[in-house]
Structures are given as structure tokens and as C-alpha cells.
Design an enzyme around this catalytic site. Structure first.
Site, PDB file in Angstrom:
ATOM      1  CE  LYS A 288      -4.126  -1.937   0.094  1.00  0.00           C
ATOM      2  NZ  LYS A 288      -5.092  -1.977   1.175  1.00  0.00           N
ATOM      3  NE  ARG A 323      -7.136  -8.951  -1.733  1.00  0.00           N
ATOM      4  CZ  ARG A 323      -6.693  -7.992  -2.525  1.00  0.00           C
ATOM      5  NH1 ARG A 323      -5.921  -7.017  -2.036  1.00  0.00           N
ATOM      6  NH2 ARG A 323      -7.009  -7.975  -3.809  1.00  0.00           N
TER       7      ARG A 323
END
Length: 342
Positions: A288, A323
């Protein structure tokens, strides 16, 4: 069930593994979601504010929310324990892999590689949800993912589908997918809840405000951790009213979606508050943008170390789903964490 005005208990003073067990046996801590992690302090949160107390001073009238956060969370129809979910974006505009898996042969090779590396689930997506991404129709999405779903599921892989579209959900489940993972928490498509309820499959409800195009302007929270829990509680309530079994629901705090860098970091620090929801937790932090900004890595592919560090707070729960893009390295990190903490 948590409601918008409900009392919440936020676990604090976390102890992991053997240390948590010893503290519980000595009466100095309580198990978080059944253990092995434990908490020695907690914040009691209600309409009057927030106060911190040792676990042995929790008032008796807080017994119901206390039972939520100390009881083992449902497995949601998936194997127990920490699971690693490999990310497989079959799109030309993925933020992390620049479309390397856009075509079926490349996607299949990547999926098999993730399984060999220890992934329990493969999360296949045909529409990018990065900020500014161009939306695609369900037909385009299905054309991208269904050949990959059919092939991987035929080889015995457990497949999750990352989609907001009811028609794609229905088609993917018919092609062999087992799990639905919806960044809109089944709010984008009015038919989605019905599809999931009829299939009786596990479903991931992620926290997000707005859409990928508008979410950056929707980061005004009173208390980001408390607000995320209460907004996810609303999503859970809507799902159960539509006939989706609560014990099939998995919650995702939506790191990077309608949150600032500071809010992402605060959510990770305070992740145990999600236990109030009584659902299994999925954590997706891999590559991210905030990891790059904090860690000084402009390219998503250079964020491996930061991604692993950011995922470790998820191991406070015994059955977290991580994930990730980098399966082998994450599996190794989880094994080491578990070995260190016993």
C-alpha cells in the site's frame, strides 16, 4: 451485535503466545478472541467517553461486550489458523504489478506459484479499485477472470473473487470460486447480498466510504478505529438482514481506503478493537502507498519488508487472513512469528 451506539471494549496491553497464556493463568489478562494473544488492559468506550481499566476491574455490566472480544471468532467456513491469501490481479492497470498477469497464461502461472509457496487462498480480481482506476463492466470483468477461476479451481485451488458486481459473483461461484471479497461490503450492487445469501459462501465485507474515485475526500472520522468498527457493524447488519449467516462473514478494516496515512497507522495499532464485531478478520496491507511513504519506497515492488511489518499486527488474532502479493516471504514471516511466540 455491535450497533452504532453500542458499548465497545478495546483490548490494550497485548501479550503474545506463551506470555499471554501465563498472564491469563495468573489472572492478570484475558484472551483476545480465544487466544493465544491476551490483553491486560482495556478501554471501555460508550456514550460517556473512554476510560482505561485493568481487566480485573471491568464492571459486571460490561459482560456482553467482554464475551465478544474474548470468544474465538467463527472460522467462516475456511480452515482455522492464520491463512495467507495470494493476490492475483487479472487487470491491465493494477497498481502493484503493472498488468503482468493481465492474460490467462501469466495469471495461471502466478496462481500455481502462489499455491506452491503456501497460499491457502487465491484472491482473483478483474477490476482495479486503486484511486482513479477506470471502472469496468461486469462482462469485461468476467471475461478476464472466469478462465483463470475455472482452471485454478479445477486443480483444487481455493478461490476468492475480488468484485463489487453481483453478476460476476454469481458467475465466479458457478465456475468454482468459494469466497466473495467485496470492497464495497455488498453495497455497490443491490443484487449482491442476495447472490451471497443464496450461495451460503464466505464473504469479506471491507470498510470503505464512497467509491475509489471519491474516498480520498471522505476521511473525516471522530475516532477512526471506533468509527470503522461501527460502520462495519452496520454492513454486517445489512448482510444478515439479507439472509447471510453471520458466521460466514469476514471483516476487513479497509487499510488504504478512505483513510489518511496517519489513520492507516492508527488502525493497525488498534486492530484488536475489531474483535467487537465477532467475525474473522482479513488484513490487506500489501504494497500500500502509506508503506512506501513511511518506509521510503516509491515503487510498490520495493515494499516487501514494510508490507510484512504492517501485516504483523494481524497476528494478534488466531485466525487472521493476510491478503498479500508476496506469498513465500509472508508465509516465512508467519512461521517465525508463531515459533518465537510459541
Amino acid at each position: 451485535m455491535v450497533t452504532m451506539t453500542a458499548r465497545l471494549i478495546e483490548p490494550l496491553g497485548l501479550l503474545h503466545g506463551i506470555q499471554g497464556r501465563f498472564a491469563c493463568e495468573a489472572g492478570l489478562a484475558l484472551p483476545l478472541a480465544g487466544g493465544p494473544a491476551a490483553f491486560s488492559l482495556c478501554a471501555l468506550i460508550d456514550e460517556t467517553g473512554r476510560r482505561i481499566v485493568p481487566v480485573h476491574d471491568i464492571p459486571g455490566d460490561w459482560a456482553e461486550p467482554l464475551s465478544w472480544i474474548t470468544t474465538r471468532l467463527p472460522e467462516a467456513g475456511l480452515p482455522p489458523g492464520v491463512l495467507v491469501m495470494g493476490i492475483l490481479n487479472v487487470t491491465p492497470d493494477s497498481f502493484s504489478d503493472a498488468g503482468r498477469h493481465e492474460h490467462a497464461p501469466e495469471a495461471l502461472a502466478a496462481g500455481y506459484r502462489m499455491l506452491d509457496q503456501g497460499a491457502t487462498l487465491i484472491d482473483i480480481g478483474g477490476e482495479s479499485t486503486r484511486p482513479g482506476a477506470t471502472p469496468v463492466t461486469s462482462d469485461v470483468e468476467q471475461a478476464r477472470i472466469l478462465p483463470v477461476v475455472r482452471e485454478l479451481s479445477a486443480r483444487g485451488a481455493a478461490i476468492s473473487i475480488d468484485t463489487r458486481h453481483a453478476a460476476t459473483m454469481h458467475a465466479a461461484l458457478g465456475a468454482g470460486a468459494l469466497v466473495i471479497n467485496d470492497v464495497s461490503a455488498l453495497a455497490h450492487d443491490r443484487l449482491a447480498r442476495g447472490v451471497v445469501a443464496q450461495a451460503e459462501c464466505p464473504v469479506v465485507l471491507m470498510h470503505m466510504r464512497g467509491t475509489p474515485d471519491t474516498m480520498a475526500g471522505l476521511t473525516g472520522y471522530g475516532d477512526v478505529a471506533v468509527d470503522v468498527v461501527r460502520e462495519l457493524a452496520w454492513s454486517i447488519e445489512q448482510a444478515t438482514l439479507a439472509g447471510i449467516a453471520r458466521d460466514r462473514i469476514i471483516v476487513d478494516p479497509g487499510i488504504g481506503f478512505a483513510k489518511t496515512e496517519a489513520q492507516n497507522l492508527e488502525l493497525l495499532r488498534r486492530l484488536p478493537i475489531l474483535a467487537n464485531l465477532g467475525c474473522r478478520v482479513l488484513l490487506g496491507v500489501s504494497r500500500k502507498g502509506f508503506i512506501g511513504r513511511v518506509g521510503g519506497a516509491s515503487s510498490p515492488t520495493d515494499r516487501l519488508a514494510g508490507s510484512i511489518v504492517a501485516a504483523l499486527p494481524g497476528l494478534a488474532f488466531p485466525d487472521t487472513i493476510l491478503r498479500v502479493h508476496d506469498v513465500a516471504e509472508t508465509v516465512q514471516a508467519v512461521r517465525l512469528w508463531q515459533a518465537i511466540h510459541g
